[in-house]
Scaffold this motif. Sequence first.
Motif, PDB file in Angstrom:
ATOM      1  N   ALA A   6      79.797  46.190 148.134  1.00  0.00           N
ATOM      2  CA  ALA A   6      78.489  46.399 147.507  1.00  0.00           C
ATOM      3  C   ALA A   6      78.631  46.493 145.981  1.00  0.00           C
ATOM      4  N   PRO A   7      77.651  45.955 145.205  1.00  0.00           N
ATOM      5  CA  PRO A   7      76.473  45.228 145.677  1.00  0.00           C
ATOM      6  C   PRO A   7      76.772  43.732 145.815  1.00  0.00           C
ATOM      7  N   SER A   8      76.210  43.102 146.844  1.00  0.00           N
ATOM      8  CA  SER A   8      76.417  41.664 147.003  1.00  0.00           C
ATOM      9  C   SER A   8      75.343  41.069 147.902  1.00  0.00           C
ATOM     10  N   LEU A   9      75.089  39.769 147.699  1.00  0.00           N
ATOM     11  CA  LEU A   9      74.131  39.028 148.521  1.00  0.00           C
ATOM     12  C   LEU A   9      74.812  38.642 149.831  1.00  0.00           C
ATOM     13  N   ILE A  10      74.182  38.986 150.956  1.00  0.00           N
ATOM     14  CA  ILE A  10      74.744  38.695 152.273  1.00  0.00           C
ATOM     15  C   ILE A  10      74.100  37.458 152.893  1.00  0.00           C
ATOM     16  N   HIS A  11      72.776  37.337 152.708  1.00  0.00           N
ATOM     17  CA  HIS A  11      72.058  36.206 153.330  1.00  0.00           C
ATOM     18  C   HIS A  11      70.899  35.800 152.433  1.00  0.00           C
ATOM     19  N   SER A  12      70.817  34.517 152.129  1.00  0.00           N
ATOM     20  CA  SER A  12      69.729  33.995 151.311  1.00  0.00           C
ATOM     21  C   SER A  12      68.701  33.316 152.204  1.00  0.00           C
TER      22      SER A  12
END
Length: 507
Positions: A223-229
Amino acid sequence: MGVELVINAASHETRIALIENGTIAELYIERSRERGIVGNIYKGRVIRVLPGMQAAFVDIGLEKAAFLYVADVFDAIEEYESLLDEGKKEHEPSGERPESAHPDYKPLHPIEELLQEGQELLVQISKEPIGTKGARITSHISLPGRHLVYMPTVDHVGISRRIEDEVERERLREIVDRLKQSGSGYIVRTVSEGKSEEDLLSDMQYLSTLWAEIAKRKDKASAPSLIHSDLDVVQKVVRDIVTEQVDKIIVDSKPDFDRIVQFISTFMPKMKYSIELYDDEEPIFDHFGLEVEISRALGRKVWLKSGGYIIIEQTEALTAIDVNTGRFVGKHNLEDTILKTNLEAVKEIAYQLRLRNIGGIIIIDFIDMEKEVNRDKVFAALEEALKGDKSKSNILKISELGLVEMTRKRVRESIGRMMCEPCPYCEGRGYIKSKITVCHEIFRELRREMLDIKGTKATVSVHPQVADLLYDEERRGLEELEKRFKKRITVRAKPGFHQEQFEILIN
């Protein structure tokens, strides 16, 4: 004419216009550098818990921290489920997902018992950052499919309120209840009406696989990070808007044309021949006359056919709409003229709210009507005009002052805020100080400067139009200051100056 989708896709920007009976009804814009984030799933870290607001700020990697309300915290799932149970009959989802922040919701556990600073959790964007506010997030994840919305963290089945047939509602509920996994939930979307069990099962299998992939990525990511767009705007619009009522889709991009053909061939085979690839030299939006309507939707003043007009003022807190008779003088008496103007304005206001995607609090100032029966006519017309709007709205009766207070659900930025920015000259106020006001400010500042600083000469640098005023009509003010302080004042015009800008140098 029927319903058409016109898609203008370029490498830097995609625009989609929904056309109903030859008129643009909705506009969707997505730019490659400003792609929408609603529906995106992030692994975030709590950076601040606010007991007084029963909310928390979560760092998900965006410029501004996201806002998480207590009702949207996954650990409070028992309260969330009880809220859904209470609302099954009266508050079933009007769109495709439940509203978790119910006004009567009282959490059994305060947020400080559910979250701590530094805690990591999986969250989803439910509202875009709007104005100065960060994104609104929820930890009740939902994954939209063509026919269903999958809620992996909530054991609940909801049916879209737009499916009105009770027999059909029960049929769909029975199918989903029987097929779904224990502990998970679904919202049955409007387009599911009349669909077979195979259609729903196919959606379930796809969404379950997608959730499994998201869970794997979450475990590996920090974290923090994009998992699903979420899908891009073309895929979203085709998924959410295209139904058998859409007569034609016209797109000017071959790659997007191929993607849409593949999607419709899979989910809506009856519509595959209603897709058209536009390849004329004239830009597609020019060909359909849409650019003019978009420019009109950015203006403050909108003229009515009768000669009346409406003024639309959008602020941070609310939108004010003013109705005026303008050039319309009527034929019989004043009350009839006012009624006709208000009724014509109702249709235009409903159209502009939908086209501009204006949400939040809206105040409409209709022209005052003496007769209560006329006020009722205008109110009924407004309710009817808003029925075709997919965004939920609540309207209060017209007050004695002729005002209507209403709210319209806001999920994304209005096209005005998306396509425009505050004027750097007036700093978004919509007005600037007059030249005379600036002259008098200069006189006051000269008194302060000359009183405290020794010297024999003062040089005032100003905007050229202010300089003209100081040399002419306001010359007397300068002469009085010169006599009083025994200093010579020279005015110098600076073409690059803002009208409100000035500099004083004493030497």
